[in-house]
Design an enzyme around this catalytic site. Sequence first.
Site, PDB file in Angstrom:
ATOM      1  CG  ASP A  57      -1.929  -1.097   1.255  1.00 40.64           C
ATOM      2  OD1 ASP A  57      -2.250  -1.621   0.173  1.00 40.64           O
ATOM      3  OD2 ASP A  57      -2.416  -1.430   2.356  1.00 40.64           O
ATOM      4  CE1 TYR A 126       4.198  -6.226   3.799  1.00 36.72           C
ATOM      5  CE2 TYR A 126       3.498  -8.520   3.753  1.00 36.72           C
ATOM      6  CZ  TYR A 126       3.619  -7.285   3.141  1.00 36.72           C
ATOM      7  OH  TYR A 126       3.162  -7.122   1.859  1.00 36.72           O
TER       8      TYR A 126
END
Length: 278
Positions: A57, A126
């Site tokens: 994003d 992540y």
Amino acid sequence: MTESVVRARLVFAYDGTDFAGWAAQPALRTVQGELEGALEQVTRVPSLRVTVAGRTDAGVHARGQQAHVDLPVGAWERMPGRSDRSPADGLLTRLNGVLPQDIRIFAVTEAPDGFDARFAATERRYIYRVTDTIPDPLNHRYVLAHDRSLDVGLLNAASGMVTGLRDFAAFCRGREGATTIRTLHEFSWARADSGVIEATVRADAFCHSMVRSLVGALLVVGDGRRDVAWLQEVAASSSRSQAIWVAPPYGLTLEEVGYPPDTELSARAEVTRARRVL
């Protein structure tokens, strides 16, 4: 691959601060747009399309992102120029020579048969970074400053309730026809000597905003504003929960993408393409 095309595998990093995300968008600066533009510039091949392992994003960073691009054999063989470099080394050097400073290519290789950066991946890792102490101003682009004290033990205990194979609809921004079933391999928290708390999140794949939603939900449990019963109720929802705070993007970095041995790449891609069910 056909004989006329070479699939190049790219390992790269970027600071997501000044990008409107990975995916190319008209009139916006994106990682895909910059990378495809650089590839077209150095290869002189128009309309190249890069396939990435994980579409990040706006504002999200990446340290171990991977992608592939299919190049005509002639363009691939031109990459060394007049030097004795390999085509892969030539492409690596040329790309880093024209890319902006907030994108760096670490490695270029000729991809093995069956490699697909997106579908052959077995997991993405992540890390979300947050601090509940006085923040270091040099890290403000990469670490969330949380204004309440966080209990790391409580964070880890609560995280265990949302791991495993399950429907993460409550934590995902839905897309037409897309499943929200995922396998969350790890969701753990640890405080570094610097005081920064790192949330490690590993899954076979993630849906839109899933990591940031998970982190946001856990932070309000870890600072005492919500309890574990609330988390269990929210996680059981069959649709996106409006009660979940989505953590800001700048604390999140894609650290690593995992792949199986070369002999298992094609089989893995077929499994990934199949629709997931519980």
